[in-house]
Design an enzyme around this catalytic site. Structure first.
Site, PDB file in Angstrom:
ATOM      1  N   SER A 197      20.200  -4.047   1.725  1.00  0.00           N
ATOM      2  CA  SER A 197      20.055  -3.041   3.280  1.00  0.00           C
ATOM      3  C   SER A 197      21.288  -1.449   3.978  1.00  0.00           C
ATOM      4  CB  SER A 197      20.286  -3.869   4.250  1.00  0.00           C
ATOM      5  OG  SER A 197      21.476  -4.500   4.717  1.00  0.00           O
ATOM      6  N   LYS A 198      21.889  -1.676   2.887  1.00  0.00           N
ATOM      7  CA  LYS A 198      22.626  -0.494   3.411  1.00  0.00           C
ATOM      8  C   LYS A 198      22.394   1.082   3.695  1.00  0.00           C
ATOM      9  CE  LYS A 198      25.393  -3.910   4.635  1.00  0.00           C
ATOM     10  NZ  LYS A 198      26.533  -4.740   4.585  1.00  0.00           N
ATOM     11  N   LEU A 199      23.108   1.594   3.939  1.00  0.00           N
ATOM     12  CA  LEU A 199      22.455   3.093   3.770  1.00  0.00           C
ATOM     13  C   LEU A 199      23.045   4.238   2.297  1.00  0.00           C
ATOM     14  CD1 LEU A 199      24.642   4.336   7.140  1.00  0.00           C
ATOM     15  CD2 LEU A 199      22.491   3.805   6.543  1.00  0.00           C
TER      16      LEU A 199
END
Ligand SMILES: *Cc1c(COP(=O)(O)O)cnc(C)c1O
Length: 424
Positions: A197-199
């Site tokens: 889910s991270k950038l």
């Protein structure tokens, strides 16, 4: 007839016809990069792509070194271990964060001290940090949460005054800047997550950044069973092993693969552009909030010269919505826009995923130590208020589209405001 989608009305966004940007993002470059690693046969073990990524990530972060590791949990754990933090030590962490920030402190057998956050940024409150410092405190782990930065000036001041180490938990902050310094280059070490889910993501993965030579060497050994990668052949024969003041160190395997590194290199190339898009949209959306009662943007500190948004959060004030609970507000908003609208993390003094007392068979520790670990002993009124009454969080992909998407988000909130009676 009902207007609101949650009551059977027409949603503002038809997500079938008009989907939100996809995540994870990938294109042909990722495919090519993966196949190249596949065909090279060098799939892991400090391979060429991993080395290239580490170098690129250090350059990007403005640190001397970056080290890829299995995820953004072990990265914190290894940083604590490398700094010699363990039994008898206390580490100060914010009460509003993903459980890993505190759980890793337990994993090195130290005591996590949970402190409250700033109401307007939801990041660790320096005043609360100062109050929590004791003779046993060894480190602070500020988390740059969602779209805000911890007040690094105040934290560094405290750290200097009390001789404490600062490990930045940058799981949400790839590329953000505090006074033109990148997140992860301000404390002694920075910890990053590349979870899905991270950038930036390779499905799983993490990285540590530091500019400290000795710390880097130790971290490198700790992530690789106590060996130095370039000496791994000798090490298997018992020679050339990393030593810390003459001692071998025991550790585990926290390495990543070259497949992950290949994907991360591609993600890193895109990150500045993605961050700029998110920043532009967030600033515009926050400006729209000024015209809607009961919703506030997070406070933007002028020292944040570039933001990054893992989750994009705003603050909800139920009084303006005739007392409508934030849960129902979030559900109604989600139905209008067709993408998840969530609460903040659950405060760690009552979080189902942070339960130090569920492993009584693991350690033989004193009654006092057992009490010290109990998260319920910490009072976190701001964390509680944020979680229970104010938090409205969107995944960063809502910021990856157009200005029109931002108009629609604001319109959805206005629609709930105008029709709030349907929900009461
Ligand atoms: C995601 C996250 C972590 C842990 O990272 P993983 O890669 O999932 O292990 C740590 N801290 C924060 C604040 C996070 O959001």
């Amino acid at each position: 007839m009902s207007q609101l989608a949650i009551k059977g009305g027409k949603p503002l966004r038809d997500v079938k016809a008009n989907p939100w940007p996809k995540w994870p993002y990938w294109d042909d470059n990722d495919k090519k990069a993966l196949i190249k690693v596949l065909e090279s046969g060098v799939w892991s073990y400090n391979g060429p792509v991993e080395q290239q990524f580490n170098q690129a990530y250090a350059e990007f972060t403005g640190t001397k070194y970056a080290l890829s590791v299995a995820n953004g949990t072990v990265s914190i754990q290894l940083a604590l271990e490398a700094l010699g933090i363990g039994l008898g030590d206390e580490v100060i962490v914010p009460g509003l964060t993903w459980q890993a920030t505190a759980a890793t402190v337990l994993d090195v057998n130290a005591v996590p001290i949970l402190v409250d956050v700033d109401e307007e940024t939801w990041c660790i409150d320096p005043v609360a940090v100062e109050r929590a410092i004791t003779s046993r405190t060894k480190a602070i782990i500020p988390v740059h949460l969602y779209g805000c930065f911890a007040d690094m000036d105040a934290i560094l001041d405290l750290a200097q005054k009390h001789n404490l180490k600062v490990i930045e938990d940058c799981a949400h902050k790839q590329g953000a800047q505090w006074k033109d310094k990148k997140a992860g280059s301000i404390g002694i070490a920075g910890s990053f997550s590349f979870q899905l889910s991270k950038l930036m993501t390779a499905g799983e993965g993490g990285a540590l950044t530091t500019s400290d030579d000795a710390l880097y060497e130790k971290l490198d050994a700790l992530r690789n069973c106590g060996r130095r990668p370039e000496q791994q052949i000798d090490a298997d024969k018992g020679a050339g092993i990393y030593t810390d003041e003459g001692n071998f160190i025991q550790s585990g395997n926290y390495r990543i693969t070259d497949f992950q590194a290949a994907i991360l290199l591609e993600a890193l190339k895109r990150l500045p552009q993605h961050n700029q898009t998110r920043e532009k949209n967030a600033v515009y959306f926050n400006s729209l909030l000024a015209d809607i009662p009961g919703v506030l943007p997070m406070r933007r500190d002028e020292r944040e010269t570039m933001e990054a948004y893992y989750n994009f959060s705003i603050r909800y004030k139920k009084d303006a919505f005739k007392g409508l609970s934030v849960e129902v507000f979030r559900q109604a908003l989600e139905k209008e826009i067709g993408t998840p609208v969530e609460s903040s993390y659950e405060p760690l003094n009552s979080c189902a995923l942070y339960t130090p007392h569920t492993k009584p068979w693991r350690y033989k520790i004193t009654e006092q130590h057992w009490r010290d670990l109990d998260p319920r002993r910490f009072d976190l009124p701001v964390c509680r208020k944020v979680f229970q009454e104010e938090s409205v969080c969107f995944h960063h992909t809502v910021l990856m589209g157009t200005k029109k998407d931002m108009d629609l988000l604001a319109e959805a909130i206005q629609k709930i405001y105008n029709n709030v009676d349907e929900l009461l």
